[in-house]
Design an enzyme around this catalytic site. Structure first.
Site, PDB file in Angstrom:
ATOM      1  N   GLU A  92     -18.332  -9.155   6.900  1.00 48.39           N
ATOM      2  CA  GLU A  92     -18.497  -9.512   8.112  1.00 48.39           C
ATOM      3  C   GLU A  92     -17.841  -9.296   8.770  1.00 48.39           C
ATOM      4  O   GLU A  92     -16.707 -10.069   9.007  1.00 48.39           O
ATOM      5  CB  GLU A  92     -18.355 -10.547   7.170  1.00 48.39           C
ATOM      6  N   SER A 124       4.649  -1.451   3.786  1.00 43.47           N
ATOM      7  CA  SER A 124       4.814  -3.497   4.955  1.00 43.47           C
ATOM      8  C   SER A 124       4.880  -4.082   3.384  1.00 43.47           C
ATOM      9  O   SER A 124       3.940  -4.294   2.090  1.00 43.47           O
ATOM     10  CB  SER A 124       3.484  -3.406   5.608  1.00 43.47           C
ATOM     11  N   GLN A 152       0.864  -1.228  -0.116  1.00 41.44           N
ATOM     12  CA  GLN A 152       0.075  -0.468   0.039  1.00 41.44           C
ATOM     13  C   GLN A 152       0.948   1.615   0.145  1.00 41.44           C
ATOM     14  O   GLN A 152       1.202   1.173   0.709  1.00 41.44           O
ATOM     15  CB  GLN A 152      -0.796  -0.415   1.213  1.00 41.44           C
ATOM     16  N   GLY A 153       0.671   1.553  -1.039  1.00 46.00           N
ATOM     17  CA  GLY A 153       1.654   3.233  -1.152  1.00 46.00           C
ATOM     18  C   GLY A 153       1.000   4.488  -0.579  1.00 46.00           C
ATOM     19  O   GLY A 153       0.625   5.260  -1.676  1.00 46.00           O
ATOM     20  N   TYR A 154       0.863   4.243   0.202  1.00 43.97           N
ATOM     21  CA  TYR A 154      -0.099   6.160   1.087  1.00 43.97           C
ATOM     22  C   TYR A 154       0.502   6.907   1.375  1.00 43.97           C
ATOM     23  O   TYR A 154       0.956   8.147   0.934  1.00 43.97           O
ATOM     24  CB  TYR A 154      -1.312   5.014   1.885  1.00 43.97           C
ATOM     25  N   SER A 155       1.827   6.653   2.958  1.00 50.16           N
ATOM     26  CA  SER A 155       2.363   7.344   3.938  1.00 50.16           C
ATOM     27  C   SER A 155       3.736   7.774   3.247  1.00 50.16           C
ATOM     28  O   SER A 155       3.914   7.265   2.437  1.00 50.16           O
ATOM     29  CB  SER A 155       2.916   6.651   5.201  1.00 50.16           C
TER      30      SER A 155
END
Lengths: 403, 358
Positions: free
Chosen positions: A243, A160, A125-128
Site C-alpha cells: 500500500e 545507518s 543495511q550493508g550495501y554501499s
C-alpha cells in the site's frame, strides 16, 4: 473528480477513530508504562484490529488485510491525529521484511518477520562500500563458504543505525568469477560478534547517523542466505505489492512549507516582518507552486493506485521533487535567518543564542543535502527518469560495465 | 477519493487530439503560423462542430453544459498541439455571458456562440499592463470610450466582451459605431492580438458583470495554465525524440548524461503540475473559496515552467532549435503568450501572497 473519501470509507474512518479512542493512549495501570512498552502493547491490538502490518500474513504476525491504499491512507491520517504509534520505523520493516516475505525461506520468515515488526529486532543495511556507491554492483566485500558457514571480509559504509543494530542484511560477492551482477549474494548477519567493527561517521551537522562497518572473518550460517547464491542483486531489488504511501512526502513538504511561512512572519527585514518584503513574498509564492503541484500529483497517484492503474513516470520523480522543494525551502529559511545563519545549530551556537526553535532550520539546511544523496543521488535519479521514464538509451559506460 | 479524469474526459481529450492530428498536422500548422491571418475558419468550424465552442455553455442554450475542468482539458490538448485559433477568447466570452448576462443577452448570444455561428472574444488589458478587473478604467455606460489591448482575434469577432471601470463587463457588437480594430504584430502567431479602440461606441452592460468578470479572470488563468501544461509536455516529448535520433560521436545524443539530465529535469519540472491545473479548474466549479488563489498559483507556476522548458527545448535541439523552420519556436512563442497574457507570474504570486494574508 471528488476529493472526499465517500460514505463507505468515511464509515471506515469512524471505525478507526473508534478503535483509537478506546485504545490510545493506554489507560489505567498500563498508562504508567514507558512509551516503548506502551507502543508494543498498542501495536499488538492494532494488528489484531487489522490496522497495522496489513500486508503481512497472520502466521508471521501481521494482520493480512486486502490491499487498499485508501484505507491505508485513512489509517495514517487517523493515527497521525491521535499521535498513535504506527509500525516500528526503520530499514527492517521497510526493506528487509518485504524482501523476506517475497524471497525468504520458511524458517527465515518465522524467525525474523514477527520479531522485526514487533520492534524487537533492529536491522542495518550493508550495501554501499567505499568504492561502490552509485555503481553498487561493483561491490567487493567477499563471502566464502568454509566448513558450512559464510566467512565475510570487507568494508561497508553509510550504514545507518549500525551502532544499535542486532542484525545486518548484506550484499557480498560470493561468485568472483561471475559477471558483476550475477556474483552477489544476500546474507543475514548477526552484528553481535567478533570481527565486526562499527565506526560512526561524523556528519557536517555534527551528529552521527551512519557508520563505517569493517568486517573481518565475520561468520554466518550457510542457510542465512536469502534466495540462491548469485541471486543477491535480484533479491535486493525485490519490491512487494504494498500500500504505497503516495502522499506521505507531500504532507511532510506542506508541513515544512507552513513552518517556513511562520518563520517569515517571525523574522524581520529592515525592521518589518519579512513576510511583508516583496522579494520574500515572491519566493514564498513561487515555492508554493511546487508544493501544491506535488500535493495534487500525490492525490492523482493515490487515485491511480486505488484503481490499480499505473500513475506513470511521476512515481520515479517523487524523490527528486521532494528533494528539490526541501532545498528551496532550506535556502529561503537561511536567508530569513540572516546573520543568525552564521551560528552552529547546536552547542553554544544558535541553540544557545536563540529561542523559538529557529535553529532547526540550520540543521535542515544541511540535512536537505544529505537527503539529496541518500538512497541514490539526485543524478542517479535523473538517470532513472531519463532511461526508464523517458526511454533514453543507457549511459555507454554503465552499459559496457554491466556485461 | 477520485482525483482523476473520467472516461468521458479522457475521451474528450483524445477526440480533440485526433481531430487536430488529421486537420492540423505540422504542415498545416506552419502554413497558418506563417500566413497573413493566423486563423483558419474551416478548422475553427470543425472544432465548433465537435462541440468545443459551447462545451461549457448551458444546455438550454445549446451548449454541452460541462465544467471549467472540461474546458481546461481541451485547452491542454490545444496547447499540446499548438492549435491556432480563437478558442481561448471565445470560451471566455461565452463563460462571462453565461455567468453575468441577462436572460435576453443569453438568449441572443449563447446559442450562436455554442454552435460557432458567431465568434466572440474578450477585451481586458489596458495600457500599462492593466489586466485585472480592479485595474480597468474604460468608464461603464451605454457607450464606451477608450482603448483595449491584446484582444485575441478581435478582427474576426462578431462580439467583444469589454471590461469596464469598476470591474464590470459590457457587450460590443462587430459593426458598432466608433469601433476600430487594429491587428498588432504578435509573437504567438497562433493566437493573434488586436488593439480595440472605442469612441463613444454603443455597448450593453452585463447585469452581473462584476461577478462574471472575476470568474472570467480565474477561468482565463486556469485555461492558460492548462495550455502551458500541454505545450510544455509536448516540448519535453519533442526534445526526447530529437535526443533519440540525432547522432554525434557515433551514438544518439540521448546517451550523454548532460543532455539526459537536462531532459529529466524538464520532465520533473512539468509532470507534477498536471494535478495543479486540474484542481484549480475543479475548484472554480466546486470549491469556491479556494478557486481564486489556486488559479493564481497555477497560472504563475505552470506558465513559468513552460517558458523555462521552452528555453531548454531550444537548447536541447542545438542550432536547428534556433531556426524558424524548427517547430519548437511555435511552442516557444505560445509559452511567451501564456506567461504574459493576463499578467506575468510575479503579478499573480503577489496576489496569492495577499490572498493568503501574508
Amino acid at each position: 473528480m471528488d476529493l472526499s473519501y465517500g460514505e463507505e470509507l468515511e464509515g471506515y474512518r469512524d471505525e478507526v477513530a473508534k478503535f483509537l479512542n478506546a485504545s490510545w493512549p493506554l489507560k489505567g495501570d498500563e498508562a504508567k508504562l514507558g512509551w516503548e512498552e506502551q507502543a508494543v502493547r498498542f501495536r499488538e491490538r492494532a494488528i489484531e484490529g487489522g490496522f497495522l502490518c496489513r500486508n503481512i500474513p497472520k502466521q508471521y504476525g501481521g494482520s493480512e488485510q486486502e490491499p487498499d491504499v485508501l484505507k491505508a491512507q485513512i489509517i495514517r491520517e487517523e493515527f497521525g491525529k491521535a499521535h498513535a504509534p504506527m509500525e516500528p520505523r526503520g530499514i527492517g520493516t521497510m526493506m528487509l521484511v518485504p524482501t523476506l516475505l517475497e524471497r525468504g525461506s520458511e524458517w527465515q520468515k518465522e524467525k525474523f518477520v514477527p520479531a522485526t515488526i514487533r520492534g524487537d529486532l533492529a536491522w542495518c543495511q550493508g550495501y554501499s562500500e567505499p568504492g561502490s556507491g552509485s555503481d553498487l554492483a561493483s561491490l567487493k566485500t567477499r563471502g566464502e563458504l568454509v566448513n558450512g558457514e559464510w566467512v565475510i571480509n570487507g568494508q561497508k559504509i553509510w550504514t545507518s543505525g549500525a551502532q544499535s543494530a542486532d542484525y545486518m542484511f548484506i550484499l557480498v560477492r560470493t561468485e568472483p568469477e561471475a559477471p558483476k551482477h550475477a556474483g552477489i549474494s544476500y546474507l543475514l548477519v548477526d552484528m553481535k560478534q567478533p570481527g565486526i567493527d562499527v565506526r560512526p561517521l561524523r556528519q557536517m551537522t555534527g551528529g552521527a547517523d551512519f557508520c563505517e562497518v569493517f568486517l573481518t572473518d565475520v561468520k554466518t550460517p550457510e542457510d542465512w542466505i536469502v534466495g540462491k547464491r548469485g541471486e543477491g542483486w535480484l533479491v535486493s531489488r525485490t519490491t512487494l505489492k504494498h500500500e504505497r504511501n503516495s502522499i506521505g512526502s507531500t504532507q511532510q513538504t506542506r508541513a515544512l512549507f507552513s513552518g517556513l511561512v511562520q518563520l517569515a512572519k517571525e523574522r524581520n527585514i529592515d525592521g518589518k516582518p519579512a513576510i511583508q518584503n516583496a522579494d520574500i513574498r515572491q519566493r514564498l509564492a513561487a515555492l508554493e507552486g511546487y508544493v501544491k503541484a506535488h500535493q495534487y500529483a500525490g492525490y492523482r497517484t493515490l487515485t491511480k493506485d486505488a484503481k490499480g492503474e499505473s500513475p506513470g513516470t511521476i512515481t520515479m520523480m517523487n524523490k527528486i521533487i521532494s528533494t528539490n522543494i526541501g532545498h528551496d525551502i532550506a535556502r529561503l529559511a537561511i536567508d530569513l535567518l540572516g546573520e543568525d545563519g552564521l551560528l552552529d545549530a547546536g552547542g553554544s551556537g544558535m541553540a544557545a543564542m536563540m529561542s523559538g526553535g529557529h535553529e532547526r532550520w540550520i540543521s535542515h539546511y544541511m540535512y536537505s543535502l544529505g537527503i539529496a544523496v541518500a538512497g541514490g543521488t539526485a543524478n542517479i535519479q535523473r538517470n532513472v527518469i531519463g532511461e526508464r521514464g523517458l526511454g533514453l538509451p543507457r549511459d555507454a559506460a554503465a552499459e559496457r560495465s554491466s556485461k | 477519493m477520485n482525483f482523476d479524469l473520467s472516461e468521458e474526459q479522457e475521451m474528450l481529450q483524445e477526440t480533440v487530439r485526433q481531430f487536430l492530428d488529421n486537420e492540423c498536422p505540422a504542415t498545416t500548422l506552419r502554413e497558418i503560423f506563417d500566413g497573413e491571418v493566423g486563423f483558419d475558419p474551416a478548422l475553427w468550424k470543425g472544432m465548433a462542430e465537435m462541440g468545443l465552442a459551447g462545451l461549457h455553455l448551458p444546455e438550454e442554450y445549446g451548449g454541452a453544459g460541462l465544467e471549467v475542468l472540461d474546458l481546461a482539458l481541451v485547452s491542454e490538448t490545444l496547447g499540446y498541439m499548438a492549435a491556432p485559433g480563437p478558442f481561448l477568447g471565445h470560451a471566455l466570452a461565452g463563460l462571462a455571458i453565461a455567468c453575468g448576462g441577462s436572460d435576453a443577452q443569453k438568449s441572443k448570444w449563447l446559442p450562436k456562440l455554442a454552435t460557432g455561428d458567431a465568434l466572440a472574444t474578450v477585451a481586458l488589458a489596458e495600457e500599462g499592463g492593466a489586466w485585472l478587473p480592479d485595474q480597468w478604467s474604460v468608464p461603464a455606460g451605454a457607450s464606451l470610450s477608450g482603448s483595449k489591448k491584446h484582444v485575441i482575434f478581435a478582427d474576426h469577432a462578431d462580439l467583444i466582451v469589454v471590461g469596464t471601470a469598476g470591474g464590470g463587463l459590457a457587450l460590443v457588437e462587430r459593426d458598432a459605431k466608433g469601433l476600430e480594430i487594429k491587428p498588432i504584430d504578435s509573437a504567438d502567431r497562433t493566437r493573434r492580438l488586436c488593439e480595440v479602440i472605442l469612441a463613444d461606441t454603443p455597448a450593453e452592460a452585463l447585469p452581473d458583470g462584476e461577478v462574471a468578470a472575476t470568474r472570467l479572470r480565474d477561468a482565463a488563468l486556469v485555461l492558460l495554465a492548462a495550455d502551458a501544461f500541454g505545450g510544455a509536455t509536448r516540448l519535453v516529448e519533442m526534445s526526447v525524440e530529437y535526443a533519440k535520433t540525432r547522432e554525434q560521436f557515433g551514438v544518439t545524443i540521448g546517451h550523454f548524461q548532460a543532455l539526459k539530465h537536462q531532459l529529466a529535469n524538464m520532465a520533473v519540472e512539468i509532470e507534477p503540475s498536471r494535478g495543479l491545473y486540474w484542481y484549480a479548474a475543479h475548484a472554480l466549479d466546486h470549491v469556491r473559496d479556494e478557486a481564486e488563489r489556486t488559479a493564481a498559483i497555477a497560472k504563475a507556476h505552470i506558465t513559468d515552467r513552460y517558458m523555462q522548458i521552452a528555453r531548454d527545448a531550444v537548447e536541447a535541439h542545438g542550432g536547428i532549435g534556433f531556426t524558424w523552420e524548427c517547430d519548437v519556436q511555435i511552442w516557444f512563442k505560445r509559452a511567451m503568450f501564456d506567461r504574459a497574457f493576463l499578467g506575468n507570474p510575479a503579478l499573480h504570486r503577489e496576489r496569492a501572497a495577499t490572498m493568503a494574508g501574508w
